[in-house]
Design a protein around this motif. Structure first.
Motif, PDB file in Angstrom:
ATOM      1  N   VAL A 134     -23.222 -14.665   4.810  1.00 31.90           N
ATOM      2  CA  VAL A 134     -23.589 -13.707   5.851  1.00 31.90           C
ATOM      3  C   VAL A 134     -23.089 -12.316   5.493  1.00 31.90           C
ATOM      4  CG1 VAL A 134     -23.161 -13.009   8.241  1.00 31.90           C
ATOM      5  CG2 VAL A 134     -23.761 -15.381   7.715  1.00 31.90           C
ATOM      6  N   ASP A 135     -21.857 -12.213   5.004  1.00 33.84           N
ATOM      7  CA  ASP A 135     -21.298 -10.922   4.611  1.00 33.84           C
ATOM      8  C   ASP A 135     -22.150 -10.253   3.531  1.00 33.84           C
ATOM      9  OD1 ASP A 135     -19.247 -10.800   6.358  1.00 33.84           O
ATOM     10  OD2 ASP A 135     -17.625 -10.939   4.900  1.00 33.84           O
ATOM     11  N   VAL A 176     -10.297 -19.354   3.512  1.00 33.35           N
ATOM     12  CA  VAL A 176      -9.598 -18.690   2.431  1.00 33.35           C
ATOM     13  C   VAL A 176     -10.340 -17.434   2.039  1.00 33.35           C
ATOM     14  CG1 VAL A 176      -8.493 -20.732   1.457  1.00 33.35           C
ATOM     15  CG2 VAL A 176     -10.815 -20.180   0.810  1.00 33.35           C
ATOM     16  N   PRO A 177      -9.631 -16.397   1.543  1.00 31.69           N
ATOM     17  CA  PRO A 177     -10.294 -15.154   1.155  1.00 31.69           C
ATOM     18  C   PRO A 177     -11.164 -15.343  -0.069  1.00 31.69           C
ATOM     19  CG  PRO A 177      -7.984 -15.080   0.568  1.00 31.69           C
ATOM     20  CD  PRO A 177      -8.181 -16.323   1.366  1.00 31.69           C
ATOM     21  N   MET A 178     -12.136 -14.447  -0.231  1.00 27.56           N
ATOM     22  CA  MET A 178     -13.131 -14.582  -1.279  1.00 27.56           C
ATOM     23  C   MET A 178     -12.830 -13.674  -2.461  1.00 27.56           C
ATOM     24  SD  MET A 178     -14.841 -16.782   0.265  1.00 27.56           S
ATOM     25  CE  MET A 178     -15.151 -17.370   1.921  1.00 27.56           C
ATOM     26  N   ASN A 179     -13.096 -14.183  -3.655  1.00 31.50           N
ATOM     27  CA  ASN A 179     -12.841 -13.432  -4.873  1.00 31.50           C
ATOM     28  C   ASN A 179     -14.121 -13.363  -5.680  1.00 31.50           C
ATOM     29  OD1 ASN A 179     -11.732 -12.195  -7.050  1.00 31.50           O
ATOM     30  ND2 ASN A 179     -10.784 -14.048  -7.878  1.00 31.50           N
ATOM     31  N   MET A 180     -14.587 -12.151  -5.965  1.00 34.94           N
ATOM     32  CA  MET A 180     -15.885 -11.986  -6.613  1.00 34.94           C
ATOM     33  C   MET A 180     -15.740 -11.973  -8.123  1.00 34.94           C
ATOM     34  SD  MET A 180     -18.575 -11.882  -4.971  1.00 34.94           S
ATOM     35  CE  MET A 180     -20.299 -11.754  -5.309  1.00 34.94           C
ATOM     36  N   SER A 181     -16.518 -12.775  -8.821  1.00 31.83           N
ATOM     37  CA  SER A 181     -16.547 -12.770 -10.274  1.00 31.83           C
ATOM     38  C   SER A 181     -17.830 -12.112 -10.717  1.00 31.83           C
ATOM     39  CB  SER A 181     -16.492 -14.206 -10.824  1.00 31.83           C
ATOM     40  OG  SER A 181     -15.314 -14.846 -10.405  1.00 31.83           O
ATOM     41  N   LEU A 226     -16.703  -5.262  -1.122  1.00 30.92           N
ATOM     42  CA  LEU A 226     -16.881  -6.258  -0.069  1.00 30.92           C
ATOM     43  C   LEU A 226     -15.789  -7.312  -0.148  1.00 30.92           C
ATOM     44  CD1 LEU A 226     -18.672  -7.420   2.203  1.00 30.92           C
ATOM     45  CD2 LEU A 226     -19.962  -8.626   0.431  1.00 30.92           C
ATOM     46  N   TYR A 227     -15.487  -7.765  -1.350  1.00 29.65           N
ATOM     47  CA  TYR A 227     -14.422  -8.748  -1.531  1.00 29.65           C
ATOM     48  C   TYR A 227     -13.071  -8.201  -1.101  1.00 29.65           C
ATOM     49  CZ  TYR A 227     -10.470 -10.473  -4.198  1.00 29.65           C
ATOM     50  OH  TYR A 227      -9.231 -10.867  -4.570  1.00 29.65           O
ATOM     51  N   GLN A 228     -12.758  -6.974  -1.508  1.00 31.19           N
ATOM     52  CA  GLN A 228     -11.468  -6.386  -1.160  1.00 31.19           C
ATOM     53  C   GLN A 228     -11.317  -6.280   0.355  1.00 31.19           C
ATOM     54  OE1 GLN A 228      -9.051  -5.807  -3.120  1.00 31.19           O
ATOM     55  NE2 GLN A 228      -9.992  -5.868  -5.156  1.00 31.19           N
ATOM     56  N   LYS A 282     -17.808 -23.502   4.741  1.00 27.46           N
ATOM     57  CA  LYS A 282     -17.029 -22.269   4.801  1.00 27.46           C
ATOM     58  C   LYS A 282     -17.727 -21.139   4.057  1.00 27.46           C
ATOM     59  CE  LYS A 282     -13.483 -24.027   7.027  1.00 27.46           C
ATOM     60  NZ  LYS A 282     -13.194 -23.632   8.420  1.00 27.46           N
ATOM     61  N   ALA A 283     -18.655 -21.481   3.167  1.00 31.50           N
ATOM     62  CA  ALA A 283     -19.356 -20.463   2.399  1.00 31.50           C
ATOM     63  C   ALA A 283     -20.291 -19.629   3.264  1.00 31.50           C
ATOM     64  CB  ALA A 283     -20.153 -21.123   1.273  1.00 31.50           C
TER      65      ALA A 283
END
Length: 349
Positions: A154-155, A313-318, A292-294, A148-149
């Protein structure tokens, strides 16, 4: 909080009578897996204590449930892991398994849990094979399958207009599957995979192929995808540092969450970290990644249904960290991603 949600879900599905204790069998790895065993053990102890006392979880107490747990070392070994599972079931009569962390244990362990008709909830296994509910009907996880990553990778590449990449893959079956999936998705998106190298540990405890792979590819691409476990990520980053590749001209994307302190605190090259223009580039890159995450979060929340076992699932950037991990948080539905860019990075694509 993730473990609290797991315990609450178990309490609602096991169907025990009022006042019965629910004993959980916790599988945690010790040894060559960083401090994940110590941290998970501490988190489990805290989660059990809180779920037995917290007023916000009064529904559990009202049903008379009382949680406790027994832990055993899985050693990230199929043999040791299975022995621990059998011991937990036979000697302690556990009602559910929490773990394992490694796919080598989750595979056979998931088959055993199906035969025993006991839930097995992993906090670390990412093999796509575990998503087969016909084979693993009692298995669930709080992390997304590794493949899923690829959407997130790619994004990132498209956002920064990075069109060429090199993949360094581990020897394990999981990474073979992941590399094949990533290569297919990347090329379908117009991103050229210049080379794919398989790297592993030699008998002397170091990699004999990492340096040659980095040297052969550094003139063809500035972006590397590391489909490797944490110990090999350490070696790659130390080798890159020796080769002068942590000066901000290269990007390393890692799919492994458990990295050593060396990687997470020393990815900048001495003498570069304090440059104001480099710091400015890094802040701008972090702001771009947040946007990009938002954007992805909004799309995912409106178009996808969350699935604990393997749903998108949506992505959350740390920010300010040194890897990109795909750990799914059951409490928010988020998958957190982290990208390894040297702290003084001025790479523009």
């Amino acid at each position: 909080m993730r473990l609290l949600c797991v315990l609450y879900a178990i309490s609602r599905t096991l169907g025990f009578g009022a006042g019965e204790a629910i004993t959980l069998g916790l599988l945690i790895p010790f040894g060559n897996n960083g401090d994940i065993g110590r941290r998970i053990g501490g988190a489990m102890n805290l989660a059990v204590e809180k779920i037995n006392q917290m007023s916000s979880l009064s529904a559990v107490r009202d049903m008379g449930y009382n949680f406790n747990f027994i832990f055993r070392d899985s050693a990230c070994s199929a043999g040791k892991g299975m022995l621990s599972l059998v011991e937990l079931y036979h000697n302690y009569n556990v009602q559910a398994f929490i773990g394992a962390y490694c796919d080598s244990v989750c595979g056979p362990g998931g088959l055993l849990s199906a035969e025993l008709n006991l839930p097995m909830i992993s906090y670390g296994c990412t093999s796509t094979e575990m998503s087969d509910k016909t084979t693993y009907p009692m298995f669930a996880r709080t992390v997304a399958p590794i493949t899923k990553a690829s959407i997130f990778v790619v994004d990132i590449l498209k956002h920064f207009n990075w069109t060429r990449i090199c993949i360094l893959s581990g020897e394990q079956h999981l990474w073979h599957l992941a590399t094949s999936s990533f290569k297919k998705d990347l090329e379908a998106s117009g991103i050229r995979v210049k080379n794919t190298y398989q790297v592993g540990m030699s008998e002397m405890g170091s990699s004999s192929t990492v340096e040659s792979a980095l040297q052969a590819t550094r003139e063809q691409t500035r972006v590397f995808l590391l489909c490797l476990y944490g110990n090999m990520v350490d070696i790659v980053m130390k080798t890159a540092q020796t080769l002068g590749m942590l000066n901000g001209d290269f990007v390393f994307l890692s799919l492994e969450a458990e990295l050593s302190n060396h990687v997470t605190t020393n990815t900048n090259t001495e003498g570069h970290g304090g440059h104001g223009d480099h710091a400015s580039h890094r802040r701008k890159r972090e702001a771009d990644l947040e946007k990009l995450y938002q954007s992805r979060q909004k799309r995912e929340m409106t178009s996808s249904n969350m699935n604990m076992s393997d749903g998108m699932v949506p992505m959350n950037m740390s920010h300010g960290t040194s890897s990109m991990d795909m750990s799914h948080d059951m409490t928010t539905g988020h998958t957190s991603g982290r990208m390894m860019v040297p702290k003084d990075s001025h790479l523009t694509g």
